[in-house]
Design a protein around this motif. Sequence first.
Motif, PDB file in Angstrom:
ATOM      1  N   CYS A  25       0.702  -1.627  -0.083  1.00 10.85           N
ATOM      2  CA  CYS A  25      -0.032  -0.137  -0.403  1.00 10.85           C
ATOM      3  C   CYS A  25       0.670   1.326  -0.184  1.00 10.85           C
ATOM      4  N   PHE A  26       2.510   0.992   0.299  1.00  8.87           N
ATOM      5  CA  PHE A  26       2.736   2.424   0.391  1.00  8.87           C
ATOM      6  C   PHE A  26       3.739   2.712  -0.375  1.00  8.87           C
ATOM      7  N   LEU A  62     -11.307 -10.173   5.040  1.00 12.05           N
ATOM      8  CA  LEU A  62     -11.757 -10.912   4.194  1.00 12.05           C
ATOM      9  C   LEU A  62     -11.160 -12.514   4.159  1.00 12.05           C
ATOM     10  N   GLY A  63     -12.405 -13.137   4.514  1.00 17.09           N
ATOM     11  CA  GLY A  63     -12.418 -14.817   4.856  1.00 17.09           C
ATOM     12  C   GLY A  63     -11.128 -14.273   5.953  1.00 17.09           C
ATOM     13  N   ILE A  67      -7.255  -7.360   4.815  1.00 18.91           N
ATOM     14  CA  ILE A  67      -7.346  -6.220   3.264  1.00 18.91           C
ATOM     15  C   ILE A  67      -7.111  -5.259   3.978  1.00 18.91           C
ATOM     16  N   GLY A  68      -7.051  -4.650   5.259  1.00 21.16           N
ATOM     17  CA  GLY A  68      -6.910  -3.842   5.598  1.00 21.16           C
ATOM     18  C   GLY A  68      -6.213  -3.186   7.120  1.00 21.16           C
ATOM     19  N   SER A  69      -5.925  -2.602   7.461  1.00 21.64           N
ATOM     20  CA  SER A  69      -4.792  -2.203   9.054  1.00 21.64           C
ATOM     21  C   SER A  69      -5.037  -0.467   9.097  1.00 21.64           C
ATOM     22  N   HIS A  88      -6.389  -2.702   0.871  1.00 25.22           N
ATOM     23  CA  HIS A  88      -5.367  -3.171  -0.075  1.00 25.22           C
ATOM     24  C   HIS A  88      -6.068  -2.292  -1.389  1.00 25.22           C
ATOM     25  N   PRO A  89      -4.920  -2.314  -2.087  1.00 23.99           N
ATOM     26  CA  PRO A  89      -5.751  -1.611  -4.052  1.00 23.99           C
ATOM     27  C   PRO A  89      -6.885  -2.506  -3.990  1.00 23.99           C
ATOM     28  N   ARG A  90      -7.393  -3.106  -4.401  1.00 19.84           N
ATOM     29  CA  ARG A  90      -8.156  -3.762  -5.042  1.00 19.84           C
ATOM     30  C   ARG A  90      -9.810  -3.528  -4.199  1.00 19.84           C
ATOM     31  N   MET A  91      -9.252  -3.445  -2.709  1.00 18.14           N
ATOM     32  CA  MET A  91     -10.842  -2.932  -1.971  1.00 18.14           C
ATOM     33  C   MET A  91     -10.733  -1.285  -2.322  1.00 18.14           C
ATOM     34  N   HIS A  92     -10.026  -0.712  -2.377  1.00 24.13           N
ATOM     35  CA  HIS A  92     -10.577   0.502  -1.928  1.00 24.13           C
ATOM     36  C   HIS A  92     -11.220   1.246  -2.828  1.00 24.13           C
ATOM     37  N   ARG A  93     -12.373   2.494  -2.121  1.00 26.13           N
ATOM     38  CA  ARG A  93     -14.040   2.651  -2.956  1.00 26.13           C
ATOM     39  C   ARG A  93     -15.380   1.739  -2.272  1.00 26.13           C
ATOM     40  N   HIS A  94     -14.569   1.019  -1.460  1.00 25.10           N
ATOM     41  CA  HIS A  94     -15.693   0.520  -0.260  1.00 25.10           C
ATOM     42  C   HIS A  94     -16.352   0.905   1.280  1.00 25.10           C
TER      43      HIS A  94
END
Length: 168
Positions: A25-26, A62-63, A67-69, A88-94
Motif C-alpha cells: 500500500c505504501f 476478507l475470510g 485486507i486493511g489495517s 488493499h488496492p483491490r478493495m479501495h472505494r468500498h
Amino acid sequence: MAMSVTISAATDDDVEQILKLQYLCFQPEAERHGDYGIEPLVQTLDQLRAELDAGYVVVARLGAEVIGSVRATVEPDTTARISMLCVHPRMHRHGLGSRLLTRIEEHVRTERAATRYRLSTGHADEVGLRLYRRNGYTPVDTVASAGGRATLVTLEKEASATAFTTSA
C-alpha cells in the motif's frame, strides 16, 4: 455466497500479513516522493510486533486474508496518534478506510480515554487527505519528512467530534 469483511483487533498471527499489506500500500507514496526509505517500507516484523504490544492495531479481513489495517497509541496528553492506515488496492472505494478509522477512534476513545485524534499523511496523498477530511479531520500543521523529500500534513479531530460523510 460472498464473504463479508470483518473488522477486529489484530493478533500476533496477523503481523506478517499486515507488514506485506503495508509494503504494498505504501509503494505509491514512496514513488511519489522518490523515497523508498519511508517507515512503512523499512519496518521489520519485530518493530511491528512491538507496536502491537504497545498500542492498538485493527485489521479488516476478507475470510482469512488481511485486507486493511490501522494502528493507534495514546500519548500522556490523551491524544491518540493514528498511523499506517492502509487498504488493499483491490478493495479501495468500498468504505473500508472509513470503517477502520471509525473502529480505531472508538477504541482509543472508550478504552484508552483519548480526547483528540492526530494523524499525518503526505501532502500529495489526495485520496488520504480526502478520506480524513470526510471523516472530520482538519489540517493543523505541515512539516518536512525525516528524509526531507516530502511534506507531511498533520490533521486532527476532537474525540467528541462527529464524523460526517460527503460525496468524494
